[in-house]
Design a protein around this motif. Structure first.
Motif, PDB file in Angstrom:
ATOM      1  N   THR A  12       0.738  -1.011  -0.149  1.00 51.50           N
ATOM      2  CA  THR A  12       0.040  -0.015   0.076  1.00 51.50           C
ATOM      3  C   THR A  12       0.992   1.409  -0.126  1.00 51.50           C
ATOM      4  N   ARG A  13       1.806   1.371   0.836  1.00 54.49           N
ATOM      5  CA  ARG A  13       2.804   2.495   0.737  1.00 54.49           C
ATOM      6  C   ARG A  13       3.605   2.312  -0.445  1.00 54.49           C
ATOM      7  N   ILE A  14       3.931   1.356  -1.048  1.00 53.52           N
ATOM      8  CA  ILE A  14       4.618   1.533  -2.400  1.00 53.52           C
ATOM      9  C   ILE A  14       3.633   2.028  -3.468  1.00 53.52           C
ATOM     10  N   VAL A  15       2.337   1.581  -3.487  1.00 45.16           N
ATOM     11  CA  VAL A  15       1.527   2.000  -4.463  1.00 45.16           C
ATOM     12  C   VAL A  15       1.218   3.690  -4.333  1.00 45.16           C
ATOM     13  N   ASP A  16       1.365   4.105  -2.970  1.00 43.62           N
ATOM     14  CA  ASP A  16       1.178   5.518  -2.830  1.00 43.62           C
ATOM     15  C   ASP A  16       2.207   6.165  -3.467  1.00 43.62           C
ATOM     16  N   ALA A  17       3.768   5.720  -3.194  1.00 44.67           N
ATOM     17  CA  ALA A  17       4.819   6.453  -3.883  1.00 44.67           C
ATOM     18  C   ALA A  17       4.688   6.348  -5.436  1.00 44.67           C
ATOM     19  N   ALA A  18       4.269   5.177  -5.691  1.00 42.35           N
ATOM     20  CA  ALA A  18       4.231   5.009  -7.305  1.00 42.35           C
ATOM     21  C   ALA A  18       3.152   5.758  -7.875  1.00 42.35           C
ATOM     22  N   ALA A  53       4.550   9.293  -8.161  1.00 45.69           N
ATOM     23  CA  ALA A  53       5.765   9.316  -9.026  1.00 45.69           C
ATOM     24  C   ALA A  53       5.149   9.230 -10.464  1.00 45.69           C
ATOM     25  N   ASN A  54       4.048   8.516 -10.662  1.00 44.26           N
ATOM     26  CA  ASN A  54       3.460   8.372 -11.936  1.00 44.26           C
ATOM     27  C   ASN A  54       4.209   7.309 -12.651  1.00 44.26           C
ATOM     28  N   HIS A  55       4.881   6.385 -11.734  1.00 45.03           N
ATOM     29  CA  HIS A  55       5.714   5.355 -12.276  1.00 45.03           C
ATOM     30  C   HIS A  55       5.414   4.111 -11.634  1.00 45.03           C
ATOM     31  N   HIS A  56       5.091   2.995 -12.033  1.00 44.91           N
ATOM     32  CA  HIS A  56       4.458   1.951 -11.319  1.00 44.91           C
ATOM     33  C   HIS A  56       5.320   0.548 -11.478  1.00 44.91           C
ATOM     34  N   ARG A 107      14.172   7.305 -13.543  1.00 46.51           N
ATOM     35  CA  ARG A 107      12.777   7.040 -12.720  1.00 46.51           C
ATOM     36  C   ARG A 107      12.642   5.741 -11.934  1.00 46.51           C
ATOM     37  N   ASP A 108      13.175   4.486 -12.623  1.00 46.91           N
ATOM     38  CA  ASP A 108      13.357   3.490 -11.913  1.00 46.91           C
ATOM     39  C   ASP A 108      14.319   3.313 -10.489  1.00 46.91           C
ATOM     40  N   HIS A 109      15.410   3.916 -10.703  1.00 48.17           N
ATOM     41  CA  HIS A 109      16.320   4.040  -9.805  1.00 48.17           C
ATOM     42  C   HIS A 109      15.866   5.046  -8.705  1.00 48.17           C
ATOM     43  N   ALA A 110      15.086   6.002  -8.885  1.00 51.09           N
ATOM     44  CA  ALA A 110      14.614   6.941  -7.890  1.00 51.09           C
ATOM     45  C   ALA A 110      13.385   6.188  -7.287  1.00 51.09           C
ATOM     46  N   LEU A 111      12.576   5.437  -7.763  1.00 55.33           N
ATOM     47  CA  LEU A 111      11.476   4.779  -7.177  1.00 55.33           C
ATOM     48  C   LEU A 111      12.167   3.575  -6.359  1.00 55.33           C
ATOM     49  N   ARG A 120      15.040   3.763  -4.878  1.00 55.07           N
ATOM     50  CA  ARG A 120      15.488   4.160  -3.321  1.00 55.07           C
ATOM     51  C   ARG A 120      14.248   4.594  -2.522  1.00 55.07           C
ATOM     52  N   GLU A 121      13.244   5.044  -3.169  1.00 55.82           N
ATOM     53  CA  GLU A 121      12.066   5.576  -2.308  1.00 55.82           C
ATOM     54  C   GLU A 121      11.353   4.301  -1.726  1.00 55.82           C
ATOM     55  N   ILE A 122      11.469   3.378  -2.367  1.00 53.30           N
ATOM     56  CA  ILE A 122      10.806   1.910  -1.743  1.00 53.30           C
ATOM     57  C   ILE A 122      11.821   1.478  -0.768  1.00 53.30           C
ATOM     58  N   SER A 123      13.225   1.396  -1.215  1.00 50.70           N
ATOM     59  CA  SER A 123      13.964   0.994   0.110  1.00 50.70           C
ATOM     60  C   SER A 123      13.706   1.768   1.339  1.00 50.70           C
ATOM     61  N   GLY A 124      13.505   3.133   1.366  1.00 43.84           N
ATOM     62  CA  GLY A 124      13.245   4.076   2.137  1.00 43.84           C
ATOM     63  C   GLY A 124      12.168   3.515   3.119  1.00 43.84           C
ATOM     64  N   ILE A 125      11.197   3.345   2.364  1.00 46.94           N
ATOM     65  CA  ILE A 125       9.909   2.772   2.937  1.00 46.94           C
ATOM     66  C   ILE A 125      10.067   1.491   3.613  1.00 46.94           C
ATOM     67  N   ALA A 126      10.867   0.772   3.290  1.00 42.47           N
ATOM     68  CA  ALA A 126      11.047  -0.763   3.603  1.00 42.47           C
ATOM     69  C   ALA A 126      12.013  -0.332   5.026  1.00 42.47           C
ATOM     70  N   SER A 127      12.925   0.358   5.007  1.00 43.40           N
ATOM     71  CA  SER A 127      13.781   0.875   6.207  1.00 43.40           C
ATOM     72  C   SER A 127      12.892   1.278   7.246  1.00 43.40           C
ATOM     73  N   GLU A 128      11.972   2.402   6.854  1.00 41.54           N
ATOM     74  CA  GLU A 128      11.070   2.791   8.057  1.00 41.54           C
ATOM     75  C   GLU A 128      10.297   1.860   8.676  1.00 41.54           C
ATOM     76  N   MET A 129       9.806   0.637   7.836  1.00 46.45           N
ATOM     77  CA  MET A 129       8.934  -0.466   8.421  1.00 46.45           C
ATOM     78  C   MET A 129       9.752  -1.354   8.851  1.00 46.45           C
ATOM     79  N   GLY A 130      11.077  -1.298   8.893  1.00 51.36           N
ATOM     80  CA  GLY A 130      11.870  -2.269   9.498  1.00 51.36           C
ATOM     81  C   GLY A 130      12.031  -3.832   8.698  1.00 51.36           C
ATOM     82  N   ILE A 131      11.602  -3.559   7.353  1.00 53.32           N
ATOM     83  CA  ILE A 131      11.654  -4.702   6.554  1.00 53.32           C
ATOM     84  C   ILE A 131      13.069  -5.077   5.838  1.00 53.32           C
ATOM     85  N   GLU A 132      13.392  -6.110   5.910  1.00 54.86           N
ATOM     86  CA  GLU A 132      14.504  -6.590   5.049  1.00 54.86           C
ATOM     87  C   GLU A 132      14.558  -6.359   3.774  1.00 54.86           C
TER      88      GLU A 132
END
Length: 83
Positions: free
Chosen positions: A27-33, A36-39, A65-69, A71-83
């Motif tokens: 859900t958080r990934i979809v919000d970021a995507a 970014a208008n990139h899915h 765009r892929d690299h930027a998203l 990085r954002e997804i990795s940041g979300i994972a880090s915030e959530m404590g996901i490996e």
């Protein structure tokens, strides 16, 4: 989490531990995507989320765009404590 460049695009697999946690992550990934208008392509399994990022509009190439998203997804994972 490391993203790997493959012939399919940038690929990463995140261990979420449960389906509920995975869905929260997705859900958080979809919000970021959407922002970014990139899915990404998303595969949600019981305890794992697999993602593929590629720019279909430029011939299935990996772009900034892929690299930027990624990085954002990795940041979300880090915030959530996901490996």
């Amino acid at each position: 989490m490391e993203w790997v460049e493959t012939s399919s695009g940038l690929v990463a697999t995140f261990t979420t531990g449960s389906m509920v946690r995975g869905l929260e992550f997705v859900t958080r990934i979809v919000d970021a995507a959407e922002a970014a208008n990139h899915h990404p392509d998303i595969d949600l399994r019981y305890a794992v989320v697999r993602l593929v990022l590629v720019s279909h509009d430029v011939g299935d190439q990996i772009t900034d765009r892929d690299h930027a998203l990624a990085r954002e997804i990795s940041g979300i994972a880090s915030e959530m404590g996901i490996e």
